[in-house]
Design a protein around this motif. Structure first.
Motif, PDB file in Angstrom:
ATOM      1  N   GLY A 189       0.302  -0.752   0.282  1.00 13.26           N
ATOM      2  CA  GLY A 189      -0.160   0.069  -0.186  1.00 13.26           C
ATOM      3  C   GLY A 189       1.388   1.518   0.001  1.00 13.26           C
ATOM      4  N   GLN A 190       2.209   0.966   0.089  1.00 15.65           N
ATOM      5  CA  GLN A 190       3.126   2.145  -0.125  1.00 15.65           C
ATOM      6  C   GLN A 190       4.068   2.273  -1.235  1.00 15.65           C
ATOM      7  OE1 GLN A 190       6.639   1.697   2.063  1.00 15.65           O
ATOM      8  NE2 GLN A 190       6.726   3.802   1.752  1.00 15.65           N
ATOM      9  N   ALA A 191       3.641   3.798  -1.902  1.00 15.15           N
ATOM     10  CA  ALA A 191       3.723   3.525  -3.047  1.00 15.15           C
ATOM     11  C   ALA A 191       5.875   3.575  -3.356  1.00 15.15           C
ATOM     12  CB  ALA A 191       3.589   5.213  -4.209  1.00 15.15           C
ATOM     13  N   ARG A 192       5.918   2.818  -3.715  1.00 15.69           N
ATOM     14  CA  ARG A 192       7.459   2.746  -4.208  1.00 15.69           C
ATOM     15  C   ARG A 192       7.787   2.951  -5.772  1.00 15.69           C
ATOM     16  NH1 ARG A 192      10.374   0.396   0.073  1.00 15.69           N
ATOM     17  NH2 ARG A 192      12.416   0.840  -0.857  1.00 15.69           N
ATOM     18  N   THR A 193       9.716   2.919  -6.149  1.00 10.87           N
ATOM     19  CA  THR A 193       9.621   3.506  -7.389  1.00 10.87           C
ATOM     20  C   THR A 193      10.780   2.587  -8.115  1.00 10.87           C
ATOM     21  OG1 THR A 193      12.093   4.160  -7.064  1.00 10.87           O
ATOM     22  CG2 THR A 193       9.720   5.761  -7.198  1.00 10.87           C
ATOM     23  N   TRP A 194      10.622   1.937  -9.573  1.00 12.47           N
ATOM     24  CA  TRP A 194      11.160   1.163  -9.635  1.00 12.47           C
ATOM     25  C   TRP A 194      13.197   1.188  -9.854  1.00 12.47           C
ATOM     26  CZ3 TRP A 194       9.650  -3.138 -11.875  1.00 12.47           C
ATOM     27  CH2 TRP A 194       8.066  -3.363 -12.221  1.00 12.47           C
ATOM     28  N   LEU A 195      13.977   2.589  -9.519  1.00 13.66           N
ATOM     29  CA  LEU A 195      14.430   2.501  -8.730  1.00 13.66           C
ATOM     30  C   LEU A 195      14.473   2.277  -7.503  1.00 13.66           C
ATOM     31  CD1 LEU A 195      17.566   4.119  -8.792  1.00 13.66           C
ATOM     32  CD2 LEU A 195      16.428   6.142  -8.324  1.00 13.66           C
ATOM     33  N   ASP A 196      13.504   2.431  -6.774  1.00 21.53           N
ATOM     34  CA  ASP A 196      13.086   1.642  -5.230  1.00 21.53           C
ATOM     35  C   ASP A 196      14.184  -0.170  -5.569  1.00 21.53           C
ATOM     36  OD1 ASP A 196      12.684   4.038  -3.879  1.00 21.53           O
ATOM     37  OD2 ASP A 196      10.575   3.626  -3.787  1.00 21.53           O
ATOM     38  N   LEU A 197      13.286  -0.135  -6.609  1.00 28.47           N
ATOM     39  CA  LEU A 197      13.345  -2.304  -6.935  1.00 28.47           C
ATOM     40  C   LEU A 197      14.640  -2.427  -7.057  1.00 28.47           C
ATOM     41  CD1 LEU A 197      12.363  -5.231  -6.780  1.00 28.47           C
ATOM     42  CD2 LEU A 197      11.977  -3.735  -9.229  1.00 28.47           C
ATOM     43  N   ALA A 198      15.543  -1.506  -8.376  1.00 29.39           N
ATOM     44  CA  ALA A 198      17.274  -1.608  -8.482  1.00 29.39           C
ATOM     45  C   ALA A 198      17.960  -1.705  -7.023  1.00 29.39           C
ATOM     46  CB  ALA A 198      16.939  -0.761  -9.093  1.00 29.39           C
ATOM     47  N   HIS A 199      17.794  -0.561  -5.843  1.00 25.46           N
ATOM     48  CA  HIS A 199      18.346  -0.534  -5.055  1.00 25.46           C
ATOM     49  C   HIS A 199      18.464  -1.443  -4.426  1.00 25.46           C
ATOM     50  CE1 HIS A 199      19.000   4.272  -5.472  1.00 25.46           C
ATOM     51  NE2 HIS A 199      19.418   3.050  -6.507  1.00 25.46           N
ATOM     52  N   ALA A 200      16.679  -2.661  -3.784  1.00 27.92           N
ATOM     53  CA  ALA A 200      16.611  -2.923  -3.007  1.00 27.92           C
ATOM     54  C   ALA A 200      17.800  -4.601  -3.385  1.00 27.92           C
ATOM     55  CB  ALA A 200      15.059  -3.473  -2.615  1.00 27.92           C
ATOM     56  N   ARG A 223       5.905   8.483 -23.393  1.00 25.87           N
ATOM     57  CA  ARG A 223       5.608   9.744 -22.400  1.00 25.87           C
ATOM     58  C   ARG A 223       4.026  10.442 -22.095  1.00 25.87           C
ATOM     59  NH1 ARG A 223      10.795  12.998 -22.071  1.00 25.87           N
ATOM     60  NH2 ARG A 223      10.928  12.629 -23.760  1.00 25.87           N
ATOM     61  N   GLY A 224       3.874  10.716 -20.827  1.00 22.28           N
ATOM     62  CA  GLY A 224       2.651  10.815 -20.575  1.00 22.28           C
ATOM     63  C   GLY A 224       1.538   9.564 -20.719  1.00 22.28           C
ATOM     64  N   ARG A 225       2.434   8.358 -21.017  1.00 23.60           N
ATOM     65  CA  ARG A 225       1.613   7.293 -20.754  1.00 23.60           C
ATOM     66  C   ARG A 225       1.987   5.916 -19.736  1.00 23.60           C
ATOM     67  NH1 ARG A 225       0.182   4.057 -26.117  1.00 23.60           N
ATOM     68  NH2 ARG A 225       2.316   4.475 -26.903  1.00 23.60           N
ATOM     69  N   TYR A 226       3.245   6.318 -19.278  1.00 21.13           N
ATOM     70  CA  TYR A 226       4.137   5.484 -18.406  1.00 21.13           C
ATOM     71  C   TYR A 226       3.971   5.549 -17.287  1.00 21.13           C
ATOM     72  CZ  TYR A 226       8.006   3.072 -16.252  1.00 21.13           C
ATOM     73  OH  TYR A 226       8.800   2.037 -15.946  1.00 21.13           O
ATOM     74  N   GLN A 227       3.329   4.469 -16.849  1.00 27.27           N
ATOM     75  CA  GLN A 227       3.279   4.646 -15.177  1.00 27.27           C
ATOM     76  C   GLN A 227       4.305   4.143 -14.273  1.00 27.27           C
ATOM     77  OE1 GLN A 227       0.619   1.307 -14.032  1.00 27.27           O
ATOM     78  NE2 GLN A 227       1.266   1.672 -11.871  1.00 27.27           N
ATOM     79  N   TYR A 228       5.032   5.388 -13.834  1.00 32.58           N
ATOM     80  CA  TYR A 228       6.325   7.011 -13.430  1.00 32.58           C
ATOM     81  C   TYR A 228       6.852   5.881 -11.911  1.00 32.58           C
ATOM     82  CZ  TYR A 228       7.527   9.291 -16.837  1.00 32.58           C
ATOM     83  OH  TYR A 228       8.101   9.086 -18.257  1.00 32.58           O
ATOM     84  N   PHE A 229       4.996   5.178 -11.160  1.00 27.52           N
ATOM     85  CA  PHE A 229       5.304   4.349 -10.201  1.00 27.52           C
ATOM     86  C   PHE A 229       4.051   3.737  -9.703  1.00 27.52           C
ATOM     87  CE2 PHE A 229       3.000   8.187  -9.109  1.00 27.52           C
ATOM     88  CZ  PHE A 229       2.349   7.971  -7.447  1.00 27.52           C
TER      89      PHE A 229
END
Length: 93
Positions: free
Chosen positions: A20-31, A52-58
């Protein structure tokens, strides 16, 4: 989660799974790098114009429906899940 659903046959539906917590792909990469005991090595590339404009960034799983269905157990954090996955792969190798 799947075992809980098997034990609760009266519960059905499509459920989001996560913390239920927003996380980024960068968080996953670092993990993942941390779980492997490696320094992060991440390269960024420009977003293609057609995406651009259609990608889900988090992403953030909305957990209310699952909780209303009766599931009250905690989920792993991104860091815990990455470590669990890396540990599993090392055991399987």
């Amino acid at each position: 989660m799947v075992l809980w659903l098997l034990d609760n046959p009266g519960v059905s539906g499509i459920f989001n799974l996560g913390t239920g917590q927003a996380r980024t792909w960068l968080d996953l990469a670092h993990a993942m790098f941390a779980a492997m005991g490696e320094a992060p090595r991440v390269d960024f590339v420009d977003m293609p114009d057609k995406l651009r404009g259609r990608y889900q960034y988090f992403t953030r799983a909305e957990m209310a429906k699952l909780r209303r269905a009766g599931y009250d157990r905690p989920f792993l954090t991104v860091e815990q899940g990455a470590q669990s996955y890396v540990d599993y792969l090392h055991k399987a190798a």
